[in-house]
Design an enzyme around this catalytic site. Sequence first.
Site, mmCIF file in Angstrom:
data_model
loop_
_atom_site.group_PDB
_atom_site.id
_atom_site.type_symbol
_atom_site.label_atom_id
_atom_site.label_comp_id
_atom_site.label_asym_id
_atom_site.label_seq_id
_atom_site.Cartn_x
_atom_site.Cartn_y
_atom_site.Cartn_z
ATOM 1 C CE LYS A 171 -3.577 2.733 0.707
ATOM 2 N NZ LYS A 171 -4.483 3.084 -0.368
HETATM 3 N N1 LIG Z 1 -10.307 7.943 1.883
HETATM 4 C C1 LIG Z 1 -9.588 7.199 1.066
HETATM 5 O O1 LIG Z 1 -9.623 7.362 -0.165
HETATM 6 C C2 LIG Z 1 -8.737 6.074 1.603
HETATM 7 C C3 LIG Z 1 -8.395 5.032 0.721
HETATM 8 C C4 LIG Z 1 -7.637 3.972 1.199
HETATM 9 C C5 LIG Z 1 -7.203 3.993 2.514
HETATM 10 N N2 LIG Z 1 -7.524 5.032 3.357
HETATM 11 C C6 LIG Z 1 -7.039 4.972 4.738
HETATM 12 O O2 LIG Z 1 -8.131 4.526 5.554
HETATM 13 C C7 LIG Z 1 -8.044 5.149 6.848
HETATM 14 C C8 LIG Z 1 -9.326 5.933 7.108
HETATM 15 O O3 LIG Z 1 -9.430 6.920 6.116
HETATM 16 P P1 LIG Z 1 -10.763 7.784 5.917
HETATM 17 O O4 LIG Z 1 -10.599 8.419 4.581
HETATM 18 O O5 LIG Z 1 -11.956 6.961 6.225
HETATM 19 O O6 LIG Z 1 -10.537 8.894 7.042
HETATM 20 P P2 LIG Z 1 -11.617 9.725 7.896
HETATM 21 O O7 LIG Z 1 -12.895 9.839 7.174
HETATM 22 O O8 LIG Z 1 -10.908 10.938 8.326
HETATM 23 O O9 LIG Z 1 -11.854 8.774 9.159
HETATM 24 C C9 LIG Z 1 -10.841 8.600 10.106
HETATM 25 C C10 LIG Z 1 -11.342 7.695 11.198
HETATM 26 O O10 LIG Z 1 -10.299 7.560 12.178
HETATM 27 C C11 LIG Z 1 -10.811 7.951 13.444
HETATM 28 N N3 LIG Z 1 -9.770 8.545 14.279
HETATM 29 C C12 LIG Z 1 -8.928 9.553 13.953
HETATM 30 N N4 LIG Z 1 -8.097 9.812 14.994
HETATM 31 C C13 LIG Z 1 -8.453 8.964 15.983
HETATM 32 C C14 LIG Z 1 -7.952 8.729 17.289
HETATM 33 N N5 LIG Z 1 -6.930 9.415 17.795
HETATM 34 N N6 LIG Z 1 -8.541 7.751 18.028
HETATM 35 C C15 LIG Z 1 -9.578 7.022 17.532
HETATM 36 N N7 LIG Z 1 -10.091 7.189 16.293
HETATM 37 C C16 LIG Z 1 -9.515 8.144 15.526
HETATM 38 C C17 LIG Z 1 -11.892 8.955 13.127
HETATM 39 O O11 LIG Z 1 -12.736 9.110 14.231
HETATM 40 P P3 LIG Z 1 -13.521 10.520 14.484
HETATM 41 O O12 LIG Z 1 -14.759 10.418 13.678
HETATM 42 O O13 LIG Z 1 -13.749 10.531 15.937
HETATM 43 O O14 LIG Z 1 -12.602 11.620 14.030
HETATM 44 C C18 LIG Z 1 -12.560 8.274 11.929
HETATM 45 O O15 LIG Z 1 -13.382 7.211 12.337
HETATM 46 C C19 LIG Z 1 -6.778 6.023 6.807
HETATM 47 O O16 LIG Z 1 -5.694 5.294 7.331
HETATM 48 C C20 LIG Z 1 -6.582 6.294 5.328
HETATM 49 O O17 LIG Z 1 -5.218 6.579 5.017
HETATM 50 C C21 LIG Z 1 -8.301 6.061 2.926
#
Ligand SMILES: NC(=O)c1ccc[n+]([C@@H]2O[C@H](COP(=O)([O-])OP(=O)(O)OC[C@H]3O[C@@H](n4cnc5c(N)ncnc54)[C@H](OP(=O)(O)O)[C@@H]3O)[C@@H](O)[C@H]2O)c1
Length: 281
Positions: A171
């Site tokens: 990744k």
């Molecule tokens: N979006 C994409 O296109 C994509 C694609 C592949 C992989 N990813 C990966 O997948 C993961 C999630 O991405 P996302 O796009 O879904 O991000 P997101 O919408 O910002 O969601 C982040 C999640 O992490 C939680 N979080 C953040 N800090 C935290 C902490 N200190 N303790 C507990 N929970 C915490 C957030 O909770 P709160 O709601 O409380 O903030 C939320 O549930 C990341 O690692 C990202 O790199 C993303």
Amino acid sequence: MKSVAIIGTGIMGSGMAVNFLKQGHRVFVWNRTKSKLKPLISLGASAVSSPKEAAVKAEIVFDVTANDRSSQSVWLGSRGILAGAGYKKYLIASGTFSANWIDKLAKICQQKKLTFFDMPMTGGRIGAETGAMILLVGGSQQKLKTIYKDLSSIAKKIAYFGKGGSGIRFKLVLNMIQSVHIVALGEALKLGKKSGLNLKTVGDYLSVQPGGVVTNLAWRDYQTEPKPINFSIKWITKDLNYAKQLAKNLPLPLLAQVYKKYLKALKKKHGQKDWTAINKI
Ligand SMILES: NC(=O)c1ccc[n+]([C@@H]2O[C@H](COP(=O)([O-])OP(=O)(O)OC[C@H]3O[C@@H](n4cnc5c(N)ncnc54)[C@H](OP(=O)(O)O)[C@@H]3O)[C@@H](O)[C@H]2O)c1
């Protein structure tokens, strides 16, 4: 059909939860910010009070939180996933975390005789929302096969990379090349604009022919060097030099770096090799 828990219901986690629900799985959800759970609960998901409770109740547990810090906070401690997990559970890290953290987590799970996979995803928001992600997996292939059917609720493809930690390593490699392509497109567009070309036409054509096939071509010729060559290092170096001249003082650092690499290969007498051989010199 196995029950699942989604820890972290952000963009990716929510999409996953919705698709598991659609396919008829029992879904448990936990999120740091509780208000984000509401839409999922209205669709039939059950909220749990901690990642530990999620691991007690669900057969497959996904950590879809943001980074190493969030991941550590949901796996470790008295309310963490590890505190609730037993040997029959499938524990999955699906966020994009460091290889260092994943290796540590895989080791802890191995010591506790727990089944663990690193399973970062690709496909973005749309992939998560439509259940069409590609899962990039490290861990036991044999055990992976026993949850293929469940994973198909969220993914169109399951790509296996090897032992624990291999999925996350791929990744990170993938995101590196994708971001270089993105930056490279930005530079190409700047140069196109400076040359007086229509930006929309440049973007449209680069995204189909020939720009869109660059990765395919580079990979094919990396595996089997074309004989006779398709295009020489000598001439691509010339072209990059022309592009640099065209750019004049416009800062295009990627172009500068790539040109430097080809020029070095040329000076080392690799000029007659195929331009894709640059990755082997
Ligand atoms: N979006 C994409 O296109 C994509 C694609 C592949 C992989 N990813 C990966 O997948 C993961 C999630 O991405 P996302 O796009 O879904 O991000 P997101 O919408 O910002 O969601 C982040 C999640 O992490 C939680 N979080 C953040 N800090 C935290 C902490 N200190 N303790 C507990 N929970 C915490 C957030 O909770 P709160 O709601 O409380 O903030 C939320 O549930 C990341 O690692 C990202 O790199 C993303």
